[in-house]
Each structure stands twice: as structure tokens, then as C-alpha cells.
Design a protein around this motif. Sequence first.
Motif, PDB file in Angstrom:
ATOM      1  N   VAL A 127      41.933  42.485  51.024  1.00 49.52           N
ATOM      2  CA  VAL A 127      42.552  43.487  50.156  1.00 49.52           C
ATOM      3  C   VAL A 127      42.947  42.857  48.819  1.00 49.52           C
ATOM      4  O   VAL A 127      42.799  43.475  47.757  1.00 49.52           O
ATOM      5  CB  VAL A 127      43.770  44.130  50.850  1.00 49.52           C
ATOM      6  N   GLU A 129      41.398  40.461  47.340  1.00 50.72           N
ATOM      7  CA  GLU A 129      40.162  40.305  46.577  1.00 50.72           C
ATOM      8  C   GLU A 129      39.772  41.626  45.916  1.00 50.72           C
ATOM      9  O   GLU A 129      39.323  41.646  44.762  1.00 50.72           O
ATOM     10  CB  GLU A 129      39.044  39.817  47.499  1.00 50.72           C
ATOM     11  N   THR A 130      39.951  42.739  46.618  1.00 46.29           N
ATOM     12  CA  THR A 130      39.660  44.042  46.021  1.00 46.29           C
ATOM     13  C   THR A 130      40.567  44.297  44.821  1.00 46.29           C
ATOM     14  O   THR A 130      40.122  44.809  43.788  1.00 46.29           O
ATOM     15  CB  THR A 130      39.835  45.161  47.061  1.00 46.29           C
ATOM     16  N   CYS A 131      41.834  43.939  44.945  1.00 46.09           N
ATOM     17  CA  CYS A 131      42.756  44.090  43.810  1.00 46.09           C
ATOM     18  C   CYS A 131      42.265  43.288  42.611  1.00 46.09           C
ATOM     19  O   CYS A 131      42.297  43.773  41.469  1.00 46.09           O
ATOM     20  CB  CYS A 131      44.161  43.647  44.212  1.00 46.09           C
ATOM     21  N   GLN A 133      39.206  42.500  41.933  1.00 46.71           N
ATOM     22  CA  GLN A 133      38.024  43.162  41.391  1.00 46.71           C
ATOM     23  C   GLN A 133      38.404  44.331  40.486  1.00 46.71           C
ATOM     24  O   GLN A 133      37.708  44.625  39.513  1.00 46.71           O
ATOM     25  CB  GLN A 133      37.127  43.639  42.536  1.00 46.71           C
ATOM     26  N   ILE A 171      42.171  51.329  47.344  1.00 45.56           N
ATOM     27  CA  ILE A 171      41.978  49.883  47.507  1.00 45.56           C
ATOM     28  C   ILE A 171      41.565  49.572  48.944  1.00 45.56           C
ATOM     29  O   ILE A 171      40.637  48.785  49.193  1.00 45.56           O
ATOM     30  CB  ILE A 171      43.264  49.128  47.120  1.00 45.56           C
ATOM     31  N   GLU A 174      37.886  50.808  49.650  1.00 46.46           N
ATOM     32  CA  GLU A 174      36.867  49.912  49.112  1.00 46.46           C
ATOM     33  C   GLU A 174      36.824  48.595  49.886  1.00 46.46           C
ATOM     34  O   GLU A 174      35.749  48.026  50.100  1.00 46.46           O
ATOM     35  CB  GLU A 174      37.144  49.646  47.627  1.00 46.46           C
ATOM     36  N   THR A 175      37.973  48.115  50.326  1.00 43.75           N
ATOM     37  CA  THR A 175      38.009  46.863  51.087  1.00 43.75           C
ATOM     38  C   THR A 175      37.261  47.001  52.400  1.00 43.75           C
ATOM     39  O   THR A 175      36.555  46.075  52.834  1.00 43.75           O
ATOM     40  CB  THR A 175      39.466  46.446  51.363  1.00 43.75           C
ATOM     41  N   ARG A 178      33.668  46.014  53.054  1.00 50.39           N
ATOM     42  CA  ARG A 178      33.354  44.613  53.355  1.00 50.39           C
ATOM     43  C   ARG A 178      33.990  44.158  54.656  1.00 50.39           C
ATOM     44  O   ARG A 178      33.464  43.271  55.324  1.00 50.39           O
ATOM     45  CB  ARG A 178      33.854  43.694  52.230  1.00 50.39           C
TER      46      ARG A 178
END
Length: 356
Positions: A127, A129-131, A133, A171, A174-175, A178
Motif C-alpha cells: 500500500v 508503494e501505491t501511495c 506511485q 489506494i 489499486e494495490t 498487485r
Amino acid sequence: MSADAVVSHNSAVAAKIALFRSLFRGRDDLYPRLFASLRTGKTGYSPACANEWVRGLCDKRAVRCQDCPSRRFLPLTDETIRQHLCGHDDRGREFVIGLYPMLLDETCFLLAVDFDKEGWRADIGAVSETCRQFGLPAAVERSRSGNGGHLWLFFAEALPAVLARKLAAHILTETMERRPEVGLDSYDRFVPNQDTLPKGGFGNLIALPLQKRPRQSDDSVFLDERLLPWPDQWAFLSTMQRITRAQAESIVRAAEQRGRVVGVRCPVLDEDAEGDAEPWTAPPSRRRAEPPIVGPLPERLELILGNEIYLAREGLPAALRNRLLRLAAFQNPEFYRAQAMRLPTFGKPRVISCAE
């Protein structure tokens, strides 16, 4: 990092308290305090009250604090924060407090996501990493128990809780492309946990970080990208950027247009269901096309039909597993109905999953 920080470990107590309160903002007319039952040993939080257990005025066994006519809630002050950080009150008793993030106008200055599964480290890392991005600053804290974590988003101004929660939901959505292991139940792990304030209630609470006792075991502290404690917690917090309303609105607007806030179908199309309160964001058919799954896919899948449909997950790409999980899920109309009526949503999951 420390060289550029306004506040550091060596700064004055007043500077640390000011920084702490500038980030962890919520209701300041009351606060919850941790208690432990002398009879059972169980712990919980209740609003700090000047009349707590005063004979003739307080009977928690019969009346809820928010309904008590004799309630005198204590305000959140600099001294309260100091005692929390020091770990004890002025009588030497352990002192742990939390925060009610939702304000009376149903806005919030922060949002936290709670992770407490066995794989919380991988979940919270994904999560985070999504932030990154999205260009959104986020802080990761290990919880008081050490067996979970919180991801914190801080806002430059008070945002409507509905906007903050849509941002966090997107968020997560989208996480899970993956890492589907994050789980659909994570949509119920937000603080605040609903868009509106329940009648007569305070909304849900979250324990404030950096209390002394767990901090001595490197718990209730903030972690770097390797999930190790920052050497100087105050220097890290000094560099924490806030998310602007324009950033949140831009991301949420794009997510709504693609049906990617929660990304799970609504069984009832009414004005209370998430996504349908703004029908202009939906296509004329009210059904959005699913985006293609990126990456290689298996040529064939073996299904076993029994009391359920069984499918081996080994070898399935993460995005395909996520799509299958969402195919077997729907948004819970009872959650949105209770929220619209300003009733508590406790025990009503936002998403009902029929997959295991």
C-alpha cells in the motif's frame, strides 16, 4: 534528513508537542483513554471524563458515556499529549490516549488504515508503494502490540470524510491488483470508518503513537521503507508532507470515472450505494467495462464444481486472482443504508465476499 528537520529528538518538549498536534488532529473537546478492567483484565477505550465513577453521577454499566447527562468530557490539551508521550499521568499511572479523527462537521485532518493480519508487513509495504506511485506522502507505524501496523495519511486541510475514505479505498483497490492478499475486508479497516457521524456518537477512534512504554520496544513508532524504526522519530515527522484537497479530489475523480474507488459491484442501484450518489460519473449503461488484465495469463484453468466452485490459486497471476475475488463479491447495501441513516456501521462489512 535530520539536518533539514525543524524538530528533532533533541528539541524542546513544547516543540515536539506542537509538531505532534499539527499532524494528529481530530476532536480536541474530548479524547479516549485506555483502561484495563480490574476484574477481567480486558482493555478498551472510553472518553476521559471528570465525573468518571463519581458516586451518584456515573454508572457506565447502565448508561453509555455519550448518553450520560452528567458527562464532563476532558479536552485534549498540550499537557494531555505530554503525559501520553511520557507514558504516565501526574499520579504515576500509565497513560495512553487515542484520537477521534472525525470532526463534528464530518471532516477529518487524517486517515489511517489498520493492518493486523499475519502478512501485515507485506500488505502495508504494498500500500505504501501505491501511495508513492500516486505521489501521496504516507507514514507507516508499527502498532502498540507489534503485531500489526497503521498507514497514516495527513491532510493540509480538513477534508470531507467521504472524500478521504474514497481516496483510501482507491489506494487499496489499486494495490490489490498487485497483492490481492491485502483482502477486501481492508475496506473496513479505515479510521474514520464511515462517511457520516453516527447520531450521538463520536465515530471510531485510533490509539495515538509514540507512547513511551511500547516505544521502548520499538512498537508504536514510525518505520522506514525497510520497516525499520526511523533513528529520529521527530525528525521524520518534521519532514511529513500533507496531502492537499486538490490532490485528493483529482485522484478520486479519475477513480470514480473508471469505477475504481472500491471496484466491486453494487447489487442495488440506489442513491445510498457508493458510486451511485454521483450518477454523472457512470456511463449510460451504468456498467463500466473491466480494464484488461496486464501480463501473461494461463491458457486454461481447471474448475471443480461441488458445493462451491473450486479453483487452484497456485500459478494464477495476482491481477487475475484479484479479478476473481472481486467477481465473487458485492458491496453491502446494509452498510450504506445504515450510514445514510447515521447509524453505526459496526458489524456491517462494506464489501461482502463469497470467496475464500
